[in-house]
Design a protein around this motif. Sequence first.
Motif, PDB file in Angstrom:
ATOM      1  N   PRO A  25       4.081   3.872   2.099  1.00 31.15           N
ATOM      2  CA  PRO A  25       4.659   3.844   3.368  1.00 31.15           C
ATOM      3  C   PRO A  25       6.372   4.150   3.308  1.00 31.15           C
ATOM      4  O   PRO A  25       7.032   4.586   4.265  1.00 31.15           O
ATOM      5  N   ALA A  26       6.792   3.722   2.107  1.00 28.21           N
ATOM      6  CA  ALA A  26       8.458   3.995   2.013  1.00 28.21           C
ATOM      7  C   ALA A  26       8.572   5.281   1.945  1.00 28.21           C
ATOM      8  O   ALA A  26       9.817   5.470   2.222  1.00 28.21           O
ATOM      9  N   ASP A  27       7.770   6.134   1.623  1.00 32.15           N
ATOM     10  CA  ASP A  27       8.241   7.444   1.457  1.00 32.15           C
ATOM     11  C   ASP A  27       7.985   8.326   2.870  1.00 32.15           C
ATOM     12  O   ASP A  27       8.500   9.346   2.849  1.00 32.15           O
ATOM     13  N   LYS A  28       7.631   7.740   3.828  1.00 32.53           N
ATOM     14  CA  LYS A  28       7.464   8.129   5.281  1.00 32.53           C
ATOM     15  C   LYS A  28       7.053   9.604   5.272  1.00 32.53           C
ATOM     16  O   LYS A  28       7.675  10.618   5.605  1.00 32.53           O
ATOM     17  N   PRO A  29       5.781   9.548   4.806  1.00 33.26           N
ATOM     18  CA  PRO A  29       5.125  10.957   4.840  1.00 33.26           C
ATOM     19  C   PRO A  29       4.829  11.926   6.068  1.00 33.26           C
ATOM     20  O   PRO A  29       4.862  11.063   6.902  1.00 33.26           O
TER      21      PRO A  29
ATOM     22  N   ALA B 270       9.653  -0.901  13.835  1.00 38.44           N
ATOM     23  CA  ALA B 270       9.790  -0.824  12.474  1.00 38.44           C
ATOM     24  C   ALA B 270       8.573  -0.512  11.592  1.00 38.44           C
ATOM     25  O   ALA B 270       7.468  -0.624  12.120  1.00 38.44           O
ATOM     26  N   GLY B 271       8.548  -0.319  10.336  1.00 34.51           N
ATOM     27  CA  GLY B 271       7.522  -0.158   9.560  1.00 34.51           C
ATOM     28  C   GLY B 271       6.877   1.225  10.027  1.00 34.51           C
ATOM     29  O   GLY B 271       7.186   1.864  10.646  1.00 34.51           O
ATOM     30  N   ALA B 272       5.638   1.359   9.176  1.00 37.23           N
ATOM     31  CA  ALA B 272       4.744   2.444   9.526  1.00 37.23           C
ATOM     32  C   ALA B 272       3.408   1.919  10.150  1.00 37.23           C
ATOM     33  O   ALA B 272       2.970   0.671   9.967  1.00 37.23           O
ATOM     34  N   LEU B 273       2.876   2.773  10.784  1.00 33.01           N
ATOM     35  CA  LEU B 273       1.343   2.503  11.355  1.00 33.01           C
ATOM     36  C   LEU B 273       0.528   3.399  10.997  1.00 33.01           C
ATOM     37  O   LEU B 273       0.621   4.667  10.999  1.00 33.01           O
TER      38      LEU B 273
END
Length: 400
Positions: free
Chosen positions: A351-355, A304-307
């Motif tokens: 992070p919500a944009d998942k670049p 989950a989430g971004a790193l």
Amino acid sequence: MTASRPRRSPLTALRPASFGAEPTGERLARMRSSPQFVDGQFRNPAPTRQLLRGAALPMARTQLSREGRLRRAPVGRIPVYRPTAADWGRPPASGLRITWMGHSSVLAEIDGHRVLFDPVWGERCSPFSWAGPKRLHPVPVELAELDPVDAVVISHDHYDHLDMPTVRGLIRSGAAFVAPLGIGADLEFWGVPPERITELDWHESTRVGGLTLTATPAQHFCGRGLRGPQHTLWASWVVAGAEHRIFHSGDTGYFPGFAEIAAHGPFDLTMIQVGAYSDFWPDIHMTPAQGVQSHLDLQGGEPAGALLPIHWGTFNLAPHPWAEPAEWMMSAAHEAGVASVAPRPGEPFEPADKPAVDPWWRAVAVPPVHGWPAWPPVAATRESAGAADAFVGDDLVGER
């Protein structure tokens, strides 16, 4: 707590102010009462080696290797992004925006507040302006041009995380300074008003505006001035707002504590140390594969989430090739199904944009022996030596 004195050394008259100050009085008493303070020093829960026995000579050979030296630095200008008013002049649409400034310095705009982690704007991570590891790229924005921040968070007292000129430059911002036990002595010695300093032990929290900042465990060590006892604590950090939660690892080796820190999550973003690792000091820094595993541990085993990989690209602090941390982490994260981000220094993202990840470092790094692999990267871990060779060349990933 205002009791402190300059850190002792045999050359007191020549002692640089950057060495900081010795904790005394109430500050020292609080340190001694910490469960982490044992026999006069702060200690990790498990025995931790700063350097493997017998590693000094092979490490020197590695450092002096001509080919290794070439790979440990970029061969072109690192593409630094210069944030503009358009980038920072509006609140983040998602409520969380991150700007990696290089190394472990990160500006987090979270739920209406601004937090600056481990700010280092100096040209060298060193007590001296004329010696020590030199910055490989300029800072994305001058400190005087940075809008005021609400909190400055320090993970530990090493020079690549706690920079005296940067601290002094941030005093005028009015920010609260939050740090592990003992580091307040340095901050106060450098001019930070004591009422703006909060020192925390592991598992302790403080409030800054609408944020809760919690010091969480890390597996590392301290050291400033002439090496002495472990006189200040090190920590990772959880910052929680009304809507978002983020984690900053500071410096740490891989250890079971990440799974326990997961109780503070889940996290929208983890900022994980992935550079300056080596087989010569495996207990105190993580490899990129271990960094991905730590993210999974922090998220309760879920991808989950971004790193965001941090602690790489800005200073040459270890024998590994300059581009290896980013390449290896992107590969390991891809294999684990973890959303990872790798912005240029200074490039804001939400992070919500998942670049999408652009392997920008390839343009300024010595190419691997067999060339760069296709993107997105294939798996490459220490357990798959064949894939590692295909990943970034025969000598870049895997056991050294």
